[in-house]
Design a protein around this motif. Structure first.
Motif, PDB file in Angstrom:
ATOM      1  N   ARG A  61      38.935  50.839  30.895  1.00  0.00           N
ATOM      2  CA  ARG A  61      39.314  49.990  32.031  1.00  0.00           C
ATOM      3  C   ARG A  61      39.299  48.529  31.587  1.00  0.00           C
ATOM      4  N   PRO A  62      39.872  47.648  32.410  1.00  0.00           N
ATOM      5  CA  PRO A  62      39.869  46.238  32.007  1.00  0.00           C
ATOM      6  C   PRO A  62      38.446  45.694  31.928  1.00  0.00           C
ATOM      7  N   VAL A  63      38.298  44.632  31.167  1.00  0.00           N
ATOM      8  CA  VAL A  63      37.013  43.940  31.110  1.00  0.00           C
ATOM      9  C   VAL A  63      36.878  43.025  32.327  1.00  0.00           C
ATOM     10  N   GLU A  64      38.004  42.416  32.695  1.00  0.00           N
ATOM     11  CA  GLU A  64      37.989  41.520  33.850  1.00  0.00           C
ATOM     12  C   GLU A  64      39.199  41.766  34.728  1.00  0.00           C
ATOM     13  N   LEU A  65      38.995  41.624  36.026  1.00  0.00           N
ATOM     14  CA  LEU A  65      40.083  41.778  36.988  1.00  0.00           C
ATOM     15  C   LEU A  65      39.864  40.780  38.122  1.00  0.00           C
ATOM     16  N   HIS A  66      40.859  39.937  38.373  1.00  0.00           N
ATOM     17  CA  HIS A  66      40.751  38.923  39.426  1.00  0.00           C
ATOM     18  C   HIS A  66      41.926  39.058  40.381  1.00  0.00           C
ATOM     19  N   LEU A  67      41.611  39.217  41.677  1.00  0.00           N
ATOM     20  CA  LEU A  67      42.659  39.395  42.682  1.00  0.00           C
ATOM     21  C   LEU A  67      42.528  38.310  43.747  1.00  0.00           C
TER      22      LEU A  67
END
Lengths: 98, 374
Positions: B222-228
Motif C-alpha cells: 500500500r502507499p506510504v502516504e495518502l492525502h485527500l
C-alpha cells in the motif's frame, strides 16, 4: 419564469413536454427533488402534488418551490422546464454546485 | 490485527501484515494450486512493470525499455536522459529499483497464465448473483447504496488516478497491465457488499494491487502516504499526495494531476504568476485558489456592463481567451442580513450582464425575465 438560486423554472406549453419519460420517484420525505446542492446537501424541492420527468415539471394544482436557504416561491398550475445554472469552462461548461 | 472499516481498508497506508498468506488463501478457496513463488513489490507501478515484463512478448519489453523501465543494466543512465520530462526524482528511483528487481525476477521463469478470472471474477460474480437472488433488484440496490455505493466514487477516482500516472511512466503497454490487476485494498467498495470471499477480503485488508498467475503471484504494498481533500480527492500542497516506498508518487491539487512543484507555488501566487502560466488547466486551478474576485480586483479588471441582473467583468489573458464573469447577488439575504455576491464565468463573447446570466441558464438574453427571484 421563476428563479430560486441556481435553478430556473420556465413555463412551457403542455405539448412541448415529452410523454414517454418515466416520472422520477419522490425522496424519503415525499418531496419531488428538482436539484440537490452538492456541497451543502440542501435541495430545491416541491412538497405537494405533481410529477417530474426528464427535466419537465407538471403541477396540476400549482405548488410551492422550497429550499433551506431561499424564500419559497408559489408556482401556478401548469408545465415547466427545470434548468440548472451552469458556469463556463473553456471548451465546455459545468453545473454550478451551491 | 485491528478490524478496519472498509473505508479505512481502501485508504490504509503502510505495509500490511503477511499479505502472502492472504493471497495463498484466496488461491486455495477457489480450488487452485497455490503459486510456486510470491513477489512482494513496493508499488502498483512496480507491479505493473513486473506483470508486463514477465508475461509480455518482445514488443512489450521493447516498449518498457524505451520508457526506461527495462531489465538492462544501468537503465537509469539512458532512462534519465530520455525522461527529462519526468515528474520528479522519484521516477528515477523507481526506474532504478524496478530495473534491478527485473533482472532477478527473470530467474523465476514462466509465471504461467493469468488466473485473475478464477481467483477474483468468478467467485465475485457468484457472490453478487447470490446476493441478488436473495434480495431481489430493490434489495440489492439498497444493499449497494449502504455499502459499496458510498465508497465507490471516491475509490474509483483514486484507481483512475493511479492508472493514469502509471501510463505516464510507461505508456499504453503498462496501462494495459494495470487492467489485469486485482485491486486489493481498492476492491473494498465491492467486497463490502459481498458475503464470503474471505481470501480476497483478507488480501484487501493487507495489500495493494496484485497480479495472480498460475505459478507466480505479484503482490504490491500500500502507499506510504495518502492525502485527500474534504471531497476525497487526491490533494496536497507541500509534497506528493500519494507516495509509495519505491518513489512512485502522485502529485495532485484537489484531484487534478499537477507537476511536483505546483503545490508549493500556490502559497505565494500573484496576478503576474497566474498570467504567465501557459497551461490553461493549471492556470484555472491557480485562479480558483487565488480567488476569482480577488483576481478581478488585483488585476485591475474593469466592469464592462451592468444592469439589474448583475455586473459583467472582463480580463484579457495573454495567449488565451479572455476571462469574462458575471457578478450576481443572491436575492434571499443571508441570516445576518447581508446578500451573498458570487461570480460565474461565462463565455468570452458575452457583452452584457443579462446576456451572461441568461447564458448560465441556457436561455436567450431576451427571454430571461424572471418574475420572481429568491
Amino acid at each position: 419564469m421563476y428563479r430560486q438560486g441556481d435553478i430556473l423554472i420556465m413555463p412551457v406549453p403542455e405539448e412541448s413536454a415529452p410523454r414517454t419519460l418515466r416520472p422520477e420517484p419522490r425522496d424519503a420525505r415525499g418531496r419531488l427533488i428538482l436539484a440537490h446542492g452538492e456541497a451543502t446537501g440542501h435541495c430545491h424541492a416541491i412538497p405537494g402534488p405533481g410529477t417530474l420527468s426528464g427535466g419537465f415539471l407538471h403541477l396540476p394544482e400549482g405548488g410551492r418551490l422550497v429550499h433551506e436557504e431561499h424564500a419559497a416561491i408559489s408556482l401556478p398550475k401548469g408545465w415547466y422546464r427545470v434548468i440548472r445554472q451552469r458556469e463556463y469552462v473553456p471548451g465546455s461548461h459545468r453545473v454550478v454546485a451551491d | 490485527m485491528a478490524t478496519l472499516t472498509w473505508e479505512r481498508v481502501a485508504m490504509a497506508t503502510g505495509p500490511g501484515e503477511d499479505p502472502e498468506a492472504a493471497v495463498r488463501q484466496a488461491y486455495r478457496e477457489t480450488g487452485l494450486a497455490e503459486p510456486d513463488n510470491v513477489l512482494v513489490l513496493p508499488s502498483p507501478a512496480a507491479g505493473a512493470v513486473a506483470a508486463a515484463w514477465l508475461t509480455g512478448g518482445d514488443t512489450v519489453r521493447r516498449a518498457l525499455e524505451e520508457a526506461g523501465l527495462g531489465a538492462s543494466p544501468e537503465p537509469d543512465d539512458q532512462g534519465a536522459a530520455a525522461s527529462q520530462e519526468s515528474r520528479d526524482q522519484g521516477a528515477a528511483a523507481l526506474r532504478r529499483s524496478v530495473g534491478a528487481a527485473l533482472r532477478s525476477w527473470e530467474a523465476l521463469g514462466d509465471p504461467g497464465r493469468s488466473v485473475r478470472d478464477a481467483v477474483r471474477t468468478v467467485p465475485w460474480e457468484r457472490a453478487r448473483s447470490a446476493a441478488y437472488a436473495e434480495l431481489g433488484p430493490v434489495g440489492w440496490a439498497a444493499l449497494w447504496d449502504e455499502t459499496g455505493g458510498r465508497l465507490w466514487p471516491q475509490v474509483n477516482r483514486l484507481v483512475n488516478d493511479i492508472r493514469r500516472e502509471i501510463a505516464e511512466l510507461g505508456g499504453e503497454e503498462l496501462r494495459q497491465a494495470t487492467l489485469d490487476a486485482v485491486l486489493g485494498q481498492h476492491d473494498a467498495p465491492w467486497l463490502s457488499a459481498f458475503e464470503g470471499l474471505d481470501g480476497l477480503k483478507r488480501t484487501a485488508e493487507r495489500a495493494g494491487w496484485w497480479w495472480p498467475f498460475e505459478r507466480l503471484a505479484i503482490i504490491t504494498e500500500r502507499p506510504v502516504e495518502l492525502h485527500l481533500d474534504d471531497l476525497g480527492r487526491l490533494h496536497r500542497a507541500d509534497g506528493p499526495a500519494m507516495s509509495y516506498s519505491d518513489g512512485f508518487t502522485l502529485h495532485a491539487w484537489h484531484g487534478m494531476p499537477v507537476p511536483a512543484d505546483f503545490g508549493a507555488a500556490m502559497s505565494d501566487l500573484t496576478v503576474e504568476r497566474i498570467r504567465e502560466e501557459a497551461n490553461a488547466e493549471l492556470r484555472r486551478a491557480m485562479l480558483e485558489h487565488f480567488g476569482l474576485d480577488r483576481y478581478l480586483a488585483e488585476s485591475g479588471a474593469k466592469p464592462v456592463h451592468s444592469d439589474e441582473t448583475g455586473v459583467l467583468w472582463r480580463v484579457e489573458l495573454p495567449d488565451d481567451e479572455p476571462l469574462a464573469m458575471v457578478e450576481v447577488v443572491n436575492s434571499t439575504p443571508e441570516p445576518d442580513g447581508t446578500s451573498r455576491t458570487y461570480f460565474l464565468r461565462v463565455p468570452p463573447w458575452v457583452r452584457r450582464a443579462r446576456e451572461g446570466v441568461a447564458w448560465t441558464f441556457g436561455v436567450a438574453e431576451e427571454d430571461y425575465r424572471p418574475e420572481r427571484e429568491t
